[in-house]
Scaffold this active site. Structure first.
Site, PDB file in Angstrom:
ATOM      1  N   TRP A 106       0.815  -1.265  -0.162  1.00 38.37           N
ATOM      2  CA  TRP A 106       0.025   0.039   0.091  1.00 38.37           C
ATOM      3  C   TRP A 106       0.899   1.323  -0.034  1.00 38.37           C
ATOM      4  O   TRP A 106       0.384   2.316  -0.659  1.00 38.37           O
ATOM      5  CB  TRP A 106      -1.089  -0.236   1.067  1.00 38.37           C
ATOM      6  CG  TRP A 106      -2.081  -1.328   0.952  1.00 38.37           C
ATOM      7  CD1 TRP A 106      -2.125  -2.280   2.077  1.00 38.37           C
ATOM      8  CD2 TRP A 106      -2.860  -1.481   0.117  1.00 38.37           C
ATOM      9  NE1 TRP A 106      -2.910  -3.028   1.513  1.00 38.37           N
ATOM     10  CE2 TRP A 106      -3.677  -2.693   0.440  1.00 38.37           C
ATOM     11  CE3 TRP A 106      -3.419  -0.658  -1.140  1.00 38.37           C
ATOM     12  CZ2 TRP A 106      -4.743  -3.030  -0.419  1.00 38.37           C
ATOM     13  CZ3 TRP A 106      -4.536  -1.208  -1.768  1.00 38.37           C
ATOM     14  CH2 TRP A 106      -5.065  -2.334  -1.442  1.00 38.37           C
ATOM     15  N   ASP A 176      -1.117   6.704   6.885  1.00 37.41           N
ATOM     16  CA  ASP A 176      -2.120   5.814   6.606  1.00 37.41           C
ATOM     17  C   ASP A 176      -2.358   4.806   7.625  1.00 37.41           C
ATOM     18  O   ASP A 176      -1.354   4.212   7.976  1.00 37.41           O
ATOM     19  CB  ASP A 176      -1.619   4.840   5.143  1.00 37.41           C
ATOM     20  CG  ASP A 176      -2.716   3.804   4.804  1.00 37.41           C
ATOM     21  OD1 ASP A 176      -3.877   3.957   5.475  1.00 37.41           O
ATOM     22  OD2 ASP A 176      -2.528   3.474   3.956  1.00 37.41           O
ATOM     23  N   LYS A 200     -12.050  -1.755   8.404  1.00 34.39           N
ATOM     24  CA  LYS A 200     -11.270  -2.720   9.677  1.00 34.39           C
ATOM     25  C   LYS A 200     -11.787  -2.486  10.979  1.00 34.39           C
ATOM     26  O   LYS A 200     -12.546  -3.356  11.310  1.00 34.39           O
ATOM     27  CB  LYS A 200      -9.904  -2.450   9.307  1.00 34.39           C
ATOM     28  CG  LYS A 200      -9.561  -2.657   7.668  1.00 34.39           C
ATOM     29  CD  LYS A 200      -7.932  -2.335   7.275  1.00 34.39           C
ATOM     30  CE  LYS A 200      -7.755  -2.101   5.980  1.00 34.39           C
ATOM     31  NZ  LYS A 200      -7.984  -3.363   5.031  1.00 34.39           N
TER      32      LYS A 200
HETATM   33  C1  LIG Z   1      -2.870   0.175   5.017  1.00 30.71           C
HETATM   34  C2  LIG Z   1      -3.959   0.132   3.707  1.00 30.71           C
HETATM   35  N1  LIG Z   1      -3.991   1.342   3.011  1.00 30.71           N
HETATM   36  C3  LIG Z   1      -4.836   1.444   2.000  1.00 30.71           C
HETATM   37  C4  LIG Z   1      -5.725   0.572   1.706  1.00 30.71           C
HETATM   38  C5  LIG Z   1      -6.482   0.627   0.314  1.00 30.71           C
HETATM   39  O1  LIG Z   1      -7.730   0.984   1.123  1.00 30.71           O
HETATM   40  P1  LIG Z   1      -9.118   1.119   0.184  1.00 30.71           P
HETATM   41  O2  LIG Z   1      -9.383  -0.438  -0.408  1.00 30.71           O
HETATM   42  O3  LIG Z   1     -10.089   1.501   1.006  1.00 30.71           O
HETATM   43  O4  LIG Z   1      -8.971   1.896  -1.154  1.00 30.71           O
HETATM   44  C6  LIG Z   1      -5.891  -0.702   2.351  1.00 30.71           C
HETATM   45  C7  LIG Z   1      -6.698  -1.619   2.017  1.00 30.71           C
HETATM   46  O5  LIG Z   1      -6.712  -2.851   2.535  1.00 30.71           O
HETATM   47  C8  LIG Z   1      -4.796  -0.745   3.332  1.00 30.71           C
HETATM   48  O6  LIG Z   1      -4.567  -2.013   4.111  1.00 30.71           O
END
Ligand SMILES: Cc1ncc(COP(=O)(O)O)c(C=O)c1O
Length: 365
Positions: A106, A176, A200
């Site tokens: 990510w 994040d 989550k």
């Molecule tokens: C740490 C992290 N950042 C970003 C995301 C992406 O999130 P989204 O699917 O809400 O766009 C995730 C998805 O699991 C994640 O675990």
């Protein structure tokens, strides 16, 4: 089925388990919210009932996280993924430079997206070791004139977590926190911006929480789409357009549920106990191992392998048959991952460990 109520233990990385009490309460008022004769799903976002819901959610999140007055809480859409673009679009406000720590898939995506908008430097990465640890960085590692530094506080896929908050001096730190928000007390004032997809620890998918220091608002270029400007949402109380009303409502219910139960400290204590128990068993076992360096292990996502891809698949299938679902690792790395977010009870972890022991006894001769 594993629990008395016919529900499975769901170890999904997200969307994931929500507190049962909250869902039961939501079910109770699903068709008639507090006697107003309609469901939150049907309600105008401009109604006084919904205004009260979003105000209460904002207030309770502020209390839970001890969010200082000079920060705005925004309820947005587009997931963590849209924040990968909104952050650089809004925060590359002076030099056009930002420094990223790449600690997982990510984080890598966030950096790649930011590169579309500015001069992005990867100041540290653990990719050479398959993201199995969190690199240590110092103030001097960042460019003096960087507009912000970006980190992924908990790496959902690789099961790592920052054990420290990097010192970035005056450079705003952006984090994040999608997969760890509300699992530990955080000093919000150390961050310029925190974002997290809700699916989550907070609510069903559909809302993304952004906590932003006010002095960082108002720097987006004029030509960007209106929706992508934090200022627009800050000035309109997250209601520039129709917000994800139902998800915000459930988020608010989760916030008040946590507050009623003593806030984040007891939840964190339980998260530590759940994770410690699982890691301890994995470390002692002959069959399983955790590839993550000890000081970098996540409380939320526990990654482990047997070392044999076929055996891993068998494990995931047999666990599923016993009501322990979604234990497969992310499709990019395989193995196993037990996501044990706030709503996973201790009994879920204990049931998993009992299953792991039985599987080990059967498969290690
Ligand atoms: C740490 C992290 N950042 C970003 C995301 C992406 O999130 P989204 O699917 O809400 O766009 C995730 C998805 O699991 C994640 O675990």
């Amino acid at each position: 089925m594993n629990q008395n109520n016919g529900r499975v233990y769901n170890f999904s990385a997200g969307p994931s388990m929500l507190p049962l009490e909250v869902m039961e309460n939501v079910a109770k008022e699903l068709t008639n919210y507090k006697g107003c004769g309609q469901s939150v799903m049907e309600m105008s976002h401009r109604s006084k009932e919904f205004q009260a819901i979003i105000d209460e959610a904002d207030k309770n999140l502020r209390t839970l996280m001890n969010i200082p007055e000079n920060y705005k809480v925004l309820f947005l859409q587009g997931g963590g993924t849209l924040q990968f673009s909104m952050v650089p679009m809004n925060l590359l406000r002076k030099s056009g430079k930002a420094d990223y720590l790449v600690t997982g898939a990510w984080a890598k995506k966030a950096a790649a997206e930011a590169k579309k908008f500015g001069d992005i430097k990867i100041v540290a990465s653990s990719e050479e070791a398959i993201f199995s640890y969190i690199p240590q960085v110092k103030r001097e590692d960042f460019r003096e004139d960087a507009d912000y530094v970006h980190i992924t506080f908990n790496n959902t896929i690789y099961g790592t977590h920052f054990g420290y908050i990097p010192d970035t001096g005056d450079i705003p730190l952006v984090a994040d926190m999608s997969s760890c928000i509300l699992s530990e007390e955080i000093d919000v004032s150390k961050f310029g911006l925190i974002y997290a997809g809700a699916q989550k620890n907070i609510a069903p998918a559909g809302v993304t929480i952004v906590i932003i220091r006010e002095d960082l608002i108002g720097f987006a270029a004029k030509e960007i789409p209106t929706y992508l400007d934090y200022k627009v949402h800050a000035e309109n109380g997250s209601m520039y357009n129709t917000p994800p009303c139902f998800t915000i409502y459930v988020a608010g219910e989760v916030f008040s549920h946590i507050l009623k139960n003593g806030g984040i400290p007891p939840l964190h204590q339980l998260d530590v106990e759940k994770a410690d128990k699982l890691y301890k068993y994995i470390d002692e076992s002959k069959l399983y191992s955790c590839p993550v360096q000890e000081d970098s292990r996540s409380l939320m996502n526990v990654v482990f392998v047997t070392g044999d891809a076929d055996l891993d698949k068998k494990f995931v299938a047999e666990a599923k048959a016993k009501g322990l679902v979604n234990l497969g690792g992310h499709r990019s790395i395989g193995g196993m991952r037990a996501s044990i977010y706030n709503a996973m009870p201790m009994e879920g972890v204990e049931t998993l460990i009992a299953f792991m022991k039985a599987f080990e006894a059967e498969n290690v001769k």
